[in-house]
Design a protein around this motif. Structure first.
Motif, PDB file in Angstrom:
ATOM      1  N   SER A  60      -5.429  -4.561  -1.686  1.00  0.00           N
ATOM      2  CA  SER A  60      -4.774  -4.151  -0.441  1.00  0.00           C
ATOM      3  C   SER A  60      -4.641  -5.344   0.484  1.00  0.00           C
ATOM      4  CB  SER A  60      -5.570  -3.049   0.263  1.00  0.00           C
ATOM      5  OG  SER A  60      -6.601  -3.620   1.045  1.00  0.00           O
ATOM      6  N   ALA A  61      -3.697  -5.230   1.418  1.00  0.00           N
ATOM      7  CA  ALA A  61      -3.555  -6.231   2.486  1.00  0.00           C
ATOM      8  C   ALA A  61      -2.936  -5.531   3.690  1.00  0.00           C
ATOM      9  CB  ALA A  61      -2.698  -7.397   2.023  1.00  0.00           C
ATOM     10  N   HIS A  62      -2.873  -6.253   4.799  1.00  0.00           N
ATOM     11  CA  HIS A  62      -2.476  -5.606   6.054  1.00  0.00           C
ATOM     12  C   HIS A  62      -1.199  -6.190   6.653  1.00  0.00           C
ATOM     13  CE1 HIS A  62      -3.022  -3.395   9.720  1.00  0.00           C
ATOM     14  NE2 HIS A  62      -3.058  -4.504  10.437  1.00  0.00           N
ATOM     15  N   SER A  63      -1.180  -7.520   6.870  1.00  0.00           N
ATOM     16  CA  SER A  63      -0.022  -8.107   7.569  1.00  0.00           C
ATOM     17  C   SER A  63       0.603  -9.292   6.830  1.00  0.00           C
ATOM     18  CB  SER A  63      -0.453  -8.566   8.970  1.00  0.00           C
ATOM     19  OG  SER A  63      -1.460  -9.549   8.849  1.00  0.00           O
ATOM     20  N   SER A  64      -0.117  -9.864   5.858  1.00  0.00           N
ATOM     21  CA  SER A  64       0.387 -11.083   5.192  1.00  0.00           C
ATOM     22  C   SER A  64       1.288 -10.704   4.025  1.00  0.00           C
ATOM     23  CB  SER A  64      -0.776 -11.929   4.679  1.00  0.00           C
ATOM     24  OG  SER A  64      -1.757 -12.065   5.644  1.00  0.00           O
ATOM     25  N   GLU A  65       2.535 -10.323   4.343  1.00  0.00           N
ATOM     26  CA  GLU A  65       3.418  -9.773   3.316  1.00  0.00           C
ATOM     27  C   GLU A  65       3.765 -10.798   2.227  1.00  0.00           C
ATOM     28  OE1 GLU A  65       6.493  -7.288   4.766  1.00  0.00           O
ATOM     29  OE2 GLU A  65       7.563  -7.257   2.864  1.00  0.00           O
ATOM     30  N   ASP A  66       4.100 -12.029   2.621  1.00  0.00           N
ATOM     31  CA  ASP A  66       4.503 -13.018   1.604  1.00  0.00           C
ATOM     32  C   ASP A  66       3.342 -13.349   0.673  1.00  0.00           C
ATOM     33  OD1 ASP A  66       6.972 -13.024   2.702  1.00  0.00           O
ATOM     34  OD2 ASP A  66       6.697 -14.886   3.846  1.00  0.00           O
ATOM     35  N   ALA A  67       2.161 -13.556   1.277  1.00  0.00           N
ATOM     36  CA  ALA A  67       0.984 -13.887   0.457  1.00  0.00           C
ATOM     37  C   ALA A  67       0.654 -12.722  -0.473  1.00  0.00           C
ATOM     38  CB  ALA A  67      -0.209 -14.195   1.364  1.00  0.00           C
TER      39      ALA A  67
ATOM     40  N   ALA B 251      -1.321  -1.268  -5.585  1.00  0.00           N
ATOM     41  CA  ALA B 251      -1.373  -2.126  -4.396  1.00  0.00           C
ATOM     42  C   ALA B 251      -1.085  -1.287  -3.163  1.00  0.00           C
ATOM     43  CB  ALA B 251      -0.336  -3.239  -4.508  1.00  0.00           C
ATOM     44  N   VAL B 252      -1.836  -1.549  -2.093  1.00  0.00           N
ATOM     45  CA  VAL B 252      -1.631  -0.804  -0.842  1.00  0.00           C
ATOM     46  C   VAL B 252      -1.401  -1.805   0.288  1.00  0.00           C
ATOM     47  CG1 VAL B 252      -2.644   0.802   0.814  1.00  0.00           C
ATOM     48  CG2 VAL B 252      -3.149   1.061  -1.627  1.00  0.00           C
ATOM     49  N   PHE B 253      -0.329  -1.579   1.045  1.00  0.00           N
ATOM     50  CA  PHE B 253      -0.028  -2.421   2.209  1.00  0.00           C
ATOM     51  C   PHE B 253       0.058  -1.505   3.432  1.00  0.00           C
ATOM     52  CE2 PHE B 253       2.717  -5.568   4.576  1.00  0.00           C
ATOM     53  CZ  PHE B 253       1.819  -6.618   4.511  1.00  0.00           C
ATOM     54  N   SER B 254       0.042  -2.093   4.633  1.00  0.00           N
ATOM     55  CA  SER B 254       0.042  -1.255   5.841  1.00  0.00           C
ATOM     56  C   SER B 254       1.399  -0.580   6.083  1.00  0.00           C
ATOM     57  CB  SER B 254      -0.329  -2.114   7.045  1.00  0.00           C
ATOM     58  OG  SER B 254       0.535  -3.220   7.097  1.00  0.00           O
ATOM     59  N   ARG B 255       2.477  -1.184   5.570  1.00  0.00           N
ATOM     60  CA  ARG B 255       3.833  -0.623   5.784  1.00  0.00           C
ATOM     61  C   ARG B 255       4.618  -0.868   4.500  1.00  0.00           C
ATOM     62  NH1 ARG B 255       3.428  -5.579   8.437  1.00  0.00           N
ATOM     63  NH2 ARG B 255       4.727  -7.107   7.382  1.00  0.00           N
ATOM     64  N   PRO B 256       5.793  -0.191   4.344  1.00  0.00           N
ATOM     65  CA  PRO B 256       6.546  -0.397   3.104  1.00  0.00           C
ATOM     66  C   PRO B 256       6.904  -1.878   2.903  1.00  0.00           C
ATOM     67  CG  PRO B 256       7.382   1.482   4.305  1.00  0.00           C
ATOM     68  CD  PRO B 256       6.373   0.838   5.204  1.00  0.00           C
ATOM     69  N   LEU B 257       6.698  -2.357   1.679  1.00  0.00           N
ATOM     70  CA  LEU B 257       7.038  -3.755   1.364  1.00  0.00           C
ATOM     71  C   LEU B 257       8.538  -3.850   1.109  1.00  0.00           C
ATOM     72  CD1 LEU B 257       4.176  -4.829  -1.065  1.00  0.00           C
ATOM     73  CD2 LEU B 257       4.639  -5.757   1.196  1.00  0.00           C
TER      74      LEU B 257
ATOM     75  N   LEU C 144       3.083   0.748  -5.820  1.00  0.00           N
ATOM     76  CA  LEU C 144       2.877   0.396  -4.403  1.00  0.00           C
ATOM     77  C   LEU C 144       2.716   1.631  -3.534  1.00  0.00           C
ATOM     78  CD1 LEU C 144       5.658  -2.322  -3.918  1.00  0.00           C
ATOM     79  CD2 LEU C 144       3.202  -2.670  -3.663  1.00  0.00           C
ATOM     80  N   SER C 145       1.789   1.612  -2.597  1.00  0.00           N
ATOM     81  CA  SER C 145       1.729   2.684  -1.596  1.00  0.00           C
ATOM     82  C   SER C 145       1.325   2.075  -0.247  1.00  0.00           C
ATOM     83  CB  SER C 145       0.782   3.804  -2.030  1.00  0.00           C
ATOM     84  OG  SER C 145      -0.446   3.266  -2.416  1.00  0.00           O
ATOM     85  N   PHE C 146       1.388   2.908   0.804  1.00  0.00           N
ATOM     86  CA  PHE C 146       1.314   2.349   2.155  1.00  0.00           C
ATOM     87  C   PHE C 146       0.422   3.170   3.081  1.00  0.00           C
ATOM     88  CE2 PHE C 146       5.396   1.950   0.132  1.00  0.00           C
ATOM     89  CZ  PHE C 146       5.416   0.580  -0.065  1.00  0.00           C
ATOM     90  N   GLY C 147      -0.237   2.492   3.996  1.00  0.00           N
ATOM     91  CA  GLY C 147      -0.957   3.157   5.073  1.00  0.00           C
ATOM     92  C   GLY C 147      -2.429   3.423   4.763  1.00  0.00           C
TER      93      GLY C 147
END
Ligand SMILES: NC(=O)c1ccc[n+]([C@@H]2O[C@H](COP(=O)([O-])OP(=O)(O)OC[C@H]3O[C@@H](n4cnc5c(N)ncnc54)[C@H](OP(=O)(O)O)[C@@H]3O)[C@@H](O)[C@H]2O)c1
Length: 380
Positions: free
Chosen positions: A34-41, A54-60, A69-72
């Motif tokens: 998971s990650a929060h704000s570093s989209e490119d990395a 993989a989980v990110f804070s918002r849709p990639l 991929l999922s979000f939130g």
């Protein structure tokens, strides 16, 4: 073969946890990140390491072939509790780690925990989740890992005190008057460890050691009066346990977080690690000093909060998190970090923290009080 989920995979601990997983393909498989704000990395990591989830804070913006991929926050908790996951490495910074921690423990996972803010704030809820789910909490923080290892050498009733070492940060020898104009760039230059910017700043204010005193009390169910801090600028002795016969057990190694990360993942086994061996003849001047709590009052505040209990540790942490953000934005001075934490603690009506909502409310109140402090300062 153990499936590993690294929460906070783009950070300093997260990237080192990935090194550990990749160094032992016979033992570990990267299942989720998971990650929060570093989209490119994060996208680069997904393409290179190819986890299942993989989980990110918002849709990639871009999908990654082969990665679900999922979000939130809900998805983050779902990954922490995924039945396929054996080990969760909790490398998220701040109180945001608390909800996924509770999910992982309730689902019975082994959690290799680097995040200290969730333990400081979570208190009884973490213990309750451990009891409910039968999970395991293995410390990654080098000091807590050291204590955990030293405690394996005696019975619980034989322990006199826990001794946490602290590098003292970059300003250990500076008089208090000289700390007023410290810049963010100076504050994050840690003398012995390379870490994320928030924990580097916390090391400079000694807030980090304050959080660790509370963290140790939570992890080892130990009273604050018997947890001591010693400044040890070389960061070779990572912490110690004093036994009642006068023996002191210490844990020593090179300053490399991959070692405690790996041990938390493999315990009770010890396996070869990428950490360079420790040559003590290269370190002839190991020194220890008592901390000066007048110069660094953050440490005294932590002991007071631990004693007061209730929401005080939550406010100590939340106020510090907000003050750190304002310091990095250039809106608070270095010494105003601890002043604003003290301001928030003085105004907080302490009360028991019964559930997660109580904790999040106290955290929000602490952050609001720090902004109030900052407003009064900028008007003055
Ligand atoms: N670094 C060390 O050597 C060290 C040693 C001992 C203990 N610790 C503890 O380990 C934790 C991580 O430290 P670090 O130095 O690795 O921090 P870091 O480099 O700042 O990394 C933090 C990680 O957490 C993610 N994150 C940040 N805010 C989040 C949120 N609101 N929700 C979900 N994820 C979020 C970040 O994602 P993005 O990058 O995508 O924003 C990043 O992956 C801290 O609690 C720290 O005290 C660190």
């Amino acid at each position: 073969m153990k499936n590993v989920a690294i929460l906070g995979s783009t950070g300093s601990i997260g990237r080192q946890a990935l090194d550990v997983v990749q160094a032992h393909p016979d033992r570990f498989r990267l299942y989720g990140v998971s990650a929060h704000s570093s989209e490119d990395a994060f996208l680069a990591l997904l393409r290179a390491a190819q986890p299942r989830r993989a989980v990110f804070s918002r849709p990639l913006l871009e999908p990654v072939p082969g990665v679900e991929l999922s979000f939130g926050v809900r998805a983050l908790c779902d990954l922490a509790a995924d039945p396929q996951v054996d080990v969760v490495v909790l490398a998220i910074s701040g109180i945001a780690a608390l909800t996924p921690l509770l999910s992982a423990l309730k689902a019975g996972k082994r959690v290799a925990i680097a995040n200290k803010e969730s333990l400081v704030c979570g208190g009884d809820l973490v213990q309750e989740a451990l009891r409910q789910g039968g999970g395991e909490l293995l410390p990654v923080d080098s000091e807590q890992s050291a204590i955990f290892q030293c405690l394996q050498n005696g019975r619980r009733d034989e322990v006199e005190k826990l001794i946490l070492t602290a590098s003292g940060g970059p300003f250990f020898r500076r008089p208090r008057e000289a700390l007023k104009d410290i810049t963010p760039a100076e504050a994050v230059k840690h003398p012995t460890w390379s870490m994320g910017r928030k924990i580097s700043l916390d090391s400079a204010t000694l807030m980090n050691k304050g959080l660790e005193v509370i963290e140790a009390a939570r992890l080892f169910d130990f009273p604050g009066e018997r947890i001591e801090v010693l400044i040890h600028p070389q960061s070779v002795v990572h912490s110690m346990v004093a036994y009642r016969d006068g023996t002191v057990m210490a844990n020593l190694s090179a300053a490399d977080m991959r070692l405690p990360i790996q041990y938390a993942m493999t315990w009770p086994d010890r396996i070869p690690s990428p950490t360079r061996p420790l040559n003590l003849w290269e370190q002839p001047d190991l020194a220890f000093y008592q901390p000066d709590m007048d110069r660094f009052p953050a440490l005294r505040m932590a002991y007071d909060c631990l004693k007061a209990g209730g929401g005080c540790p939550v406010v100590y942490n939340g106020a510090n998190e907000r003050a750190a953000e304002l310091f990095f934005d250039g809106r608070l001075g270095f010494l105003e970090i601890e002043e604003s934490v003290s301001y928030a603690l003085d105004r907080f009506q302490n009360r028991p923290m019964g559930d997660l909502e109580d904790i999040l409310l106290a955290d929000g109140e602490a952050r609001r009080l720090v902004v109030e402090f900052q407003n009064t300062r900028s008007k003055a």
